[in-house]
Design a protein around this motif. Structure first.
Motif, PDB file in Angstrom:
ATOM      1  N   GLU A 150      44.636  30.841  42.341  1.00 17.80           N
ATOM      2  CA  GLU A 150      44.020  31.417  43.537  1.00 17.80           C
ATOM      3  C   GLU A 150      44.499  32.856  43.767  1.00 17.80           C
ATOM      4  O   GLU A 150      43.703  33.731  44.110  1.00 17.80           O
ATOM      5  CB  GLU A 150      44.352  30.558  44.763  1.00 17.80           C
ATOM      6  CG  GLU A 150      43.612  29.246  44.805  1.00 17.80           C
ATOM      7  CD  GLU A 150      42.161  29.400  45.225  1.00 17.80           C
ATOM      8  OE1 GLU A 150      41.808  28.986  46.336  1.00 17.80           O
ATOM      9  OE2 GLU A 150      41.366  29.946  44.421  1.00 17.80           O
ATOM     10  N   TRP A 151      45.797  33.093  43.565  1.00 17.94           N
ATOM     11  CA  TRP A 151      46.309  34.444  43.752  1.00 17.94           C
ATOM     12  C   TRP A 151      45.833  35.382  42.644  1.00 17.94           C
ATOM     13  O   TRP A 151      45.538  36.556  42.889  1.00 17.94           O
ATOM     14  CB  TRP A 151      47.836  34.422  43.817  1.00 17.94           C
ATOM     15  CG  TRP A 151      48.329  34.048  45.181  1.00 17.94           C
ATOM     16  CD1 TRP A 151      48.845  32.841  45.583  1.00 17.94           C
ATOM     17  CD2 TRP A 151      48.337  34.881  46.344  1.00 17.94           C
ATOM     18  NE1 TRP A 151      49.175  32.875  46.914  1.00 17.94           N
ATOM     19  CE2 TRP A 151      48.874  34.110  47.413  1.00 17.94           C
ATOM     20  CE3 TRP A 151      47.939  36.190  46.593  1.00 17.94           C
ATOM     21  CZ2 TRP A 151      49.023  34.625  48.709  1.00 17.94           C
ATOM     22  CZ3 TRP A 151      48.095  36.708  47.891  1.00 17.94           C
ATOM     23  CH2 TRP A 151      48.619  35.924  48.912  1.00 17.94           C
ATOM     24  N   ILE A 152      45.767  34.856  41.422  1.00 14.02           N
ATOM     25  CA  ILE A 152      45.251  35.681  40.320  1.00 14.02           C
ATOM     26  C   ILE A 152      43.799  36.051  40.584  1.00 14.02           C
ATOM     27  O   ILE A 152      43.387  37.212  40.404  1.00 14.02           O
ATOM     28  CB  ILE A 152      45.386  34.921  38.972  1.00 14.02           C
ATOM     29  CG1 ILE A 152      46.853  34.853  38.561  1.00 14.02           C
ATOM     30  CG2 ILE A 152      44.563  35.608  37.880  1.00 14.02           C
ATOM     31  CD1 ILE A 152      47.110  33.947  37.366  1.00 14.02           C
ATOM     32  N   HIS A 153      43.002  35.087  41.019  1.00 16.60           N
ATOM     33  CA  HIS A 153      41.595  35.359  41.330  1.00 16.60           C
ATOM     34  C   HIS A 153      41.483  36.403  42.435  1.00 16.60           C
ATOM     35  O   HIS A 153      40.639  37.309  42.366  1.00 16.60           O
ATOM     36  CB  HIS A 153      40.895  34.055  41.747  1.00 16.60           C
ATOM     37  CG  HIS A 153      39.424  34.213  41.939  1.00 16.60           C
ATOM     38  ND1 HIS A 153      38.778  33.800  43.072  1.00 16.60           N
ATOM     39  CD2 HIS A 153      38.464  34.750  41.136  1.00 16.60           C
ATOM     40  CE1 HIS A 153      37.489  34.059  42.965  1.00 16.60           C
ATOM     41  NE2 HIS A 153      37.270  34.637  41.802  1.00 16.60           N
ATOM     42  N   HIS A 154      42.322  36.295  43.437  1.00 17.92           N
ATOM     43  CA  HIS A 154      42.361  37.305  44.497  1.00 17.92           C
ATOM     44  C   HIS A 154      42.630  38.690  43.905  1.00 17.92           C
ATOM     45  O   HIS A 154      41.939  39.664  44.238  1.00 17.92           O
ATOM     46  CB  HIS A 154      43.462  36.916  45.496  1.00 17.92           C
ATOM     47  CG  HIS A 154      43.831  38.000  46.464  1.00 17.92           C
ATOM     48  ND1 HIS A 154      43.171  38.193  47.653  1.00 17.92           N
ATOM     49  CD2 HIS A 154      44.803  38.957  46.413  1.00 17.92           C
ATOM     50  CE1 HIS A 154      43.714  39.216  48.297  1.00 17.92           C
ATOM     51  NE2 HIS A 154      44.706  39.690  47.571  1.00 17.92           N
TER      52      HIS A 154
END
Length: 243
Positions: free
Chosen positions: A158-162
């Protein structure tokens, strides 16, 4: 120039900063809740008779998550769920149509909209409430730790996608997956490239981008062409045509 006389690029940068802040605020509760759960399990597992085996199971959650990530992205987030009038199909067909259809297509329409970058705590909480207790049917240092590893990997994704949608890091891995993911957002790449954190399962299931595209992604790091927030989809299509 924009209507108020400012350069569009500056206006878009300001817009992205605002949307990045919205996306981060949505991620904080999810991160705090599931990270706390993982830390508690790791501390308790370290006190068992098999602490190292518990760590192995925890780390095994990383490759397991990459498969879950691929399957979920391809078959659920990119799925189309039609409503049904048949009584014995109606409840789950209509649930899928109402809850799953809007999840991801909004993100493709507005790829820098902070409200559609990542999920919120309530999205997976019902599944977690069922899966977590069931995992304790097995020894503490096995399935519960595997689930914790999967959950922590989900948070990382989720943080990488952000970051893929809001930041530009010089790291070679990041530049490659950013280009890979943004090409997936284009009209030419939407039916391929379902891996977000890695492309391994795209290779296995033959949904990897053609070699010509891969070569350009590797050399450029990311497709360019994003302009203004009101024209995001078209901008991504322009980026795709450059490949």
């Amino acid at each position: 120039m924009s209507s108020d006389g400012r350069p569009i690029n500056n206006s878009f940068r300001s817009y992205k900063r605002q949307q990045a802040a919205i996306s981060r605020r949505r991620l904080y509760p999810v991160t705090a809740f599931y990270t706390a759960y993982s830390i508690i399990l790791l501390v308790l597992a370290w006190r068992t008779a098999h602490p190292y085996l518990a760590v192995v199971f925890f780390l095994a959650g990383i490759p397991v998550w990459t498969l879950v990530e691929y399957v979920t992205h391809r078959y659920i987030l990119h799925g189309r769920f039609k409503a049904s009038q048949v009584w014995y199909k109606k409840w789950y067909k209509n649930f899928a149509h109402q809850r799953l259809d809007p999840l991801h297509w909004e993100h493709h329409e507005r790829p820098t909209d902070g409200l559609h970058i990542n999920g919120v705590l309530k999205d997976l909480l019902p599944l977690f409430v069922v899966a977590a207790p069931l995992s304790f049917i097995f020894p503490f240092y096995t399935t519960p730790m595997l689930l914790a590893g999967v959950i922590q990997s989900y948070l990382a994704e989720e943080w990488i996608h952000h970051c893929l949608h809001f930041y530009n890091f010089r790291n070679r891995y990041f530049r490659h997956i950013k280009g890979y993911h943004l090409y997936h957002h284009s009209s030419r790449g939407m039916e391929r490239g379902y891996g977000i954190t890695c492309g391994f399962w795209d290779v296995i299931f033959k949904t990897r981008f053609p070699d010509s595209v891969q070569a350009r992604l590797s050399s450029r790091g990311k497709p360019s062409g994003l302009t203004a927030p009101n024209n995001q989809s078209e901008s991504l299509n322009v980026a795709a045509r450059r490949f």
